[in-house]
Design a protein around this motif. Structure first.
Motif, short mmCIF file in Angstrom:
data_model
loop_
_atom_site.label_atom_id
_atom_site.label_comp_id
_atom_site.label_asym_id
_atom_site.label_seq_id
_atom_site.Cartn_x
_atom_site.Cartn_y
_atom_site.Cartn_z
N VAL A 55 0.86 -1.18 0.00
CA VAL A 55 0.00 0.00 0.00
C VAL A 55 0.89 1.24 0.00
O VAL A 55 1.71 1.42 0.90
N ILE A 56 0.74 2.06 -1.03
CA ILE A 56 1.51 3.30 -1.12
C ILE A 56 0.53 4.43 -1.40
O ILE A 56 -0.02 4.52 -2.50
N ILE A 61 -2.81 0.60 -4.32
CA ILE A 61 -2.94 -0.47 -3.34
C ILE A 61 -2.88 -1.78 -4.11
O ILE A 61 -3.53 -1.93 -5.14
N GLN A 62 -2.06 -2.73 -3.66
CA GLN A 62 -1.83 -3.97 -4.40
C GLN A 62 -2.23 -5.17 -3.55
O GLN A 62 -1.88 -5.26 -2.37
N GLY A 63 -2.93 -6.10 -4.16
CA GLY A 63 -3.35 -7.30 -3.45
C GLY A 63 -3.57 -8.46 -4.39
O GLY A 63 -3.23 -8.40 -5.57
N GLY A 64 -4.16 -9.53 -3.82
CA GLY A 64 -4.55 -10.66 -4.63
C GLY A 64 -3.56 -11.79 -4.74
O GLY A 64 -3.78 -12.72 -5.51
N GLY A 65 -2.49 -11.77 -3.97
CA GLY A 65 -1.52 -12.84 -4.11
C GLY A 65 -0.86 -13.30 -2.82
O GLY A 65 -0.06 -14.23 -2.83
N GLY A 72 5.32 -11.74 8.16
CA GLY A 72 5.01 -10.91 7.01
C GLY A 72 4.20 -11.68 5.99
O GLY A 72 3.78 -12.81 6.23
N PRO A 73 3.99 -11.07 4.83
CA PRO A 73 3.17 -11.69 3.80
C PRO A 73 3.76 -13.02 3.29
O PRO A 73 4.97 -13.18 3.20
N VAL A 74 2.86 -13.95 2.98
CA VAL A 74 3.23 -15.25 2.40
C VAL A 74 2.53 -15.36 1.05
O VAL A 74 1.30 -15.26 0.97
N GLN A 75 3.31 -15.57 0.00
CA GLN A 75 2.74 -15.61 -1.34
C GLN A 75 2.00 -16.93 -1.58
O GLN A 75 2.50 -18.00 -1.24
N THR A 162 8.11 -2.17 6.78
CA THR A 162 8.88 -3.21 6.10
C THR A 162 8.90 -4.39 7.05
O THR A 162 9.19 -4.23 8.24
N THR A 163 8.58 -5.58 6.55
CA THR A 163 8.48 -6.76 7.41
C THR A 163 9.80 -7.50 7.51
O THR A 163 10.75 -7.24 6.76
N ALA A 164 9.84 -8.48 8.40
CA ALA A 164 11.03 -9.33 8.57
C ALA A 164 11.31 -10.12 7.31
O ALA A 164 12.44 -10.53 7.08
N ASN A 165 10.29 -10.34 6.49
CA ASN A 165 10.50 -11.05 5.21
C ASN A 165 11.08 -10.14 4.14
O ASN A 165 11.33 -10.59 3.03
N GLY A 166 11.26 -8.86 4.45
CA GLY A 166 11.85 -7.93 3.49
C GLY A 166 10.85 -7.24 2.59
O GLY A 166 11.24 -6.49 1.70
N TYR A 167 9.56 -7.46 2.78
CA TYR A 167 8.54 -6.78 1.98
C TYR A 167 8.35 -5.37 2.53
O TYR A 167 8.23 -5.17 3.74
N ALA A 168 8.27 -4.38 1.64
CA ALA A 168 8.07 -2.99 2.05
C ALA A 168 6.63 -2.57 1.78
O ALA A 168 5.92 -3.21 1.00
N ASN A 169 6.21 -1.50 2.44
CA ASN A 169 4.88 -0.92 2.25
C ASN A 169 3.76 -1.87 2.63
O ASN A 169 2.69 -1.86 2.03
N VAL A 170 4.02 -2.73 3.62
CA VAL A 170 3.03 -3.70 4.10
C VAL A 170 2.22 -3.05 5.22
O VAL A 170 2.80 -2.49 6.15
#
Length: 184
Positions: A55-56, A61-65, A72-75, A162-170
């Motif tokens: 989300v910026i 806003i990005q989703g769906g995956g 953090g997020p899991v694909q 930024t999460t521990a998984n390295g994803y930003a803008n979470v």
């Protein structure tokens, strides 16, 4: 007679976003999106319980995956092969439009989508000389749909990290997609 364009509702933890899709301009993309809306016998409604993982504000806003994980997020694994990029379809990345997310490879979009929070003309198709080029818009929030725009704005305003998984803008607090359903 006139056949109306299909409509979908993205139900989220922040409210609903109603979109009218454009299968005339983006037939491959709309068909792919509906593949994920309906899913498969093993994975019906693929989008249920996914999150807006990127989300910026004043962008998109990005989703769906992705779903939520402990760090953090899991694909999620896509259900179908990547599709052909349809960015040269005359549709523009304007506020309230939905487009397919992809990697730097032109024909790499699967389940992920984004909704433009502002006009993002830099994401539009510009020339066949540059590849990959643009992001395929395939629908829009209809003008005057204040509730859907309010939900878009509410999601775009959430605090991110930024999460521990390295994803930003979470988003710090998950914004969950509870379902995506066809309404017309």
């Amino acid at each position: 007679f006139t056949i109306p364009e299909p409509k979908v509702r993205i139900a989220t933890s922040k409210g609903n976003i109603d979109l009218q899709l454009n299968p005339t301009s983006a037939p491959i993309t709309v068909q792919n999106f509906f593949g994920y809306v309906y899913g498969t016998a093993a994975s019906p409604n693929f989008y249920a319980n996914t999150i807006f993982h990127r989300v910026i504000s004043n962008f998109m806003i990005q989703g769906g995956g992705f779903t939520t994980g402990a760090t953090g997020p899991v694909q999620k694994a896509p259900l179908f092969n990547p599709i052909t990029l349809e960015s040269n379809n005359g549709l523009k990345n304007l506020r309230g439009t939905i487009a397919m997310a992809r990697t730097n490879v032109a024909n790499s979009a699967t389940s992920q989508f984004f909704i433009n929070h502002i006009n993002n003309t830099s994401l539009d198709y510009t020339s066949a000389v540059t590849t990959p080029n643009g992001y395929a818009v395939f629908g829009t929030i209809l003008a005057g749909d204040t509730a859907s725009f309010a939900t878009l704005d509410a999601i775009a305003a959430v605090a991110t990290q930024t999460t521990a998984n390295g994803y930003a803008n979470v988003p710090v607090t998950d914004v969950t997609i509870t379902s995506v359903t066809q309404t017309q």
